[in-house]
Design a protein around this motif. Structure first.
Motif, short mmCIF file in Angstrom:
data_model
loop_
_atom_site.label_atom_id
_atom_site.label_comp_id
_atom_site.label_asym_id
_atom_site.label_seq_id
_atom_site.Cartn_x
_atom_site.Cartn_y
_atom_site.Cartn_z
N ILE A 163 6.84 -64.22 50.46
CA ILE A 163 7.34 -63.84 51.76
C ILE A 163 8.89 -63.65 51.69
O ILE A 163 9.48 -62.67 52.37
N THR A 167 10.49 -60.22 52.51
CA THR A 167 10.94 -59.84 53.86
C THR A 167 12.24 -60.41 54.06
O THR A 167 13.30 -60.26 53.74
N SER A 168 12.36 -61.95 54.72
CA SER A 168 13.33 -62.49 54.82
C SER A 168 13.09 -63.93 54.87
O SER A 168 12.13 -64.53 55.29
N TRP A 171 10.93 -65.64 58.31
CA TRP A 171 9.42 -65.71 58.37
C TRP A 171 8.80 -67.28 57.94
O TRP A 171 7.76 -67.73 58.29
#
Length: 403
Positions: A163, A167-168, A171
């Motif tokens: 993740i 993403t970043s 999360w």
């Protein structure tokens, strides 16, 4: 066939309540996303120094200490079930809010509050186990719960690493919160509340002149906790300085670091129940704990060799994993066996407090040694703590003949 029999015997005799609470704790531990990555998050994403990251993470340990003590007190006052539910719901909210804190003071305070609320759960959980089990099934029940923890630790960090890569970091805070809330919902609908038994037993004894053991004056047990704490300070480097080692020395990416933690969790998941069954059946718990501390020490020393980095990591995983298996479940079991209905909250809180103090000391000590002296000195000092722990546990063995 013998292996199948070992696993069958290990799981036999555990009632439905234990299996249900194990599923709940697995869901909760799927959210083990923040702790394995917090030092990377604070140093790489926010730009803190390693000592700053270590001190901030120590705030997480301080919160764990406060939560463990408060959780033990509340468990004895209002019952384990209410404490358990509040911890899951409140802890989820606190973890969710962490994504919004980036200043040093705010995030450090946020980690303290989140850990305080989340770790109310520990004394409540283990007090509840006393009502789900008997003397013959307590150790295996604790080990089954640890299997759930480790299965969550296989999947959670692996998912977290992916993740973060895709993403970043924010999360991991969100998912950690939702796993807490999911576990709370399952607890409310699936887990029976036996809290009344705590107070029924106390009412039965109110007119009887019984002697209740004061856990704070149980010197052998206090020494046992101290020596266990030394081992934990060394072992907990896997959460704080080992991720930095994997990034800086082994050049792992975040998803590879998550996979590394997954392998560790898988090893413990596969081996724990049969090993615990073997040790518990032969009543060699203290011998096993001594051996476990030695193995963790040698596992840390294996990281000194950087010429064959993957081999070093494999030896570390094997030795630290087996050492964890023959230490961690029996720390809790020792508390369970020494506790009574009248002091169970305090006795089990002391065990949680010991874990929490380890979490306070391990991150700043590890990161400061690393910053000033490098990885080699760090592994030698941490291994030495494990060896001292083994010597200390051997010295108090005579007081724990029943385990």
């Amino acid at each position: 066939m013998n292996i199948i029999k070992i696993y069958r015997d290990a799981f036999s005799g555990l009632n439905q309540d234990i299996w249900l609470i194990t599923v709940v704790m697995f869901v909760n531990r799927l959210g083990t996303l923040i702790l394995p990555f917090i030092t990377l998050y604070t140093t790489q994403e926010i730009g803190w120094t390693k000592p700053q990251a270590g001190i901030a993470v120590a705030c997480f340990g301080a919160g764990s200490l406060a939560g463990s003590y408060l959780g033990g007190w509340l468990t004895d006052k209002i019952g384990y079930y209410k404490v358990f539910l509040f911890s899951l719901i409140g802890g989820g909210l606190a973890y969710y809010m962490l994504q919004f804190f980036t200043s040093y003071l705010a995030l450090s305070l946020g980690l303290f509050v989140a850990s305080t609320i989340a770790d109310l759960l520990r004394p409540a959980l283990y007090t509840g186990i006393r009502f789900f089990t008997n003397d013959n099934t307590q150790t295996r029940a604790v080990s089954l719960l640890r299997m759930a923890f480790n299965l969550g630790f296989i999947i959670g960090p692996a998912i977290g690493g992916v993740i973060i890569a895709l993403t970043s970091y924010k999360w991991i805070f969100i998912l950690d919160a939702f796993t807490c809330w999911g576990a709370a919902i399952m607890t409310y609908f699936l887990i029976k509340d036996y809290s009344h038994k705590q107070f029924e037993n106390k009412e039965e004894e109110i007119d009887k002149p019984i002697e209740v053991k004061n856990p704070y004056r149980d010197k052998p047990y206090l020494l046992f906790l101290f020596y266990s704490m030394l081992m934990l300070i060394g072992f907990f480097q896997i959460l704080f300085t080992v991720p930095l080692y994997l990034e800086e020395i082994a050049h792992f990416s975040t998803d590879q670091i998550g996979f590394f933690f997954g392998i560790n969790g898988a090893l413990v998941f596969i081996l724990e129940m049969p090993l615990v069954q073997y040790v518990d059946k032969r009543k060699i718990i203290m011998k096993a704990m001594v051996a476990g501390s030695v193995m963790i020490g040698f596992g840390l020393l294996a990281l000194i060799s950087q010429s064959y980095i993957l081999l070093s990591l494999a030896v570390f995983l094997l030795l630290s994993g087996v050492g964890e298996i023959v230490n961690f479940p029996f720390i809790s079991t020792t508390a369970l066996k020494r506790a009574t209905d009248q002091n169970s909250g305090k006795m089990l809180a002391m065990t949680s407090v010991m874990f929490s103090i380890s979490l306070i000391i391990a991150p700043p000590l590890g990161t400061m040694i690393l910053e000033h002296y490098g990885y080699t000195v760090l592994w030698v000092i941490m291994a030495a703590l494990c060896f001292i722990s083994a010597i200390g546990l051997q010295s108090v063995r005579q007081y724990f003949k029943t385990v």
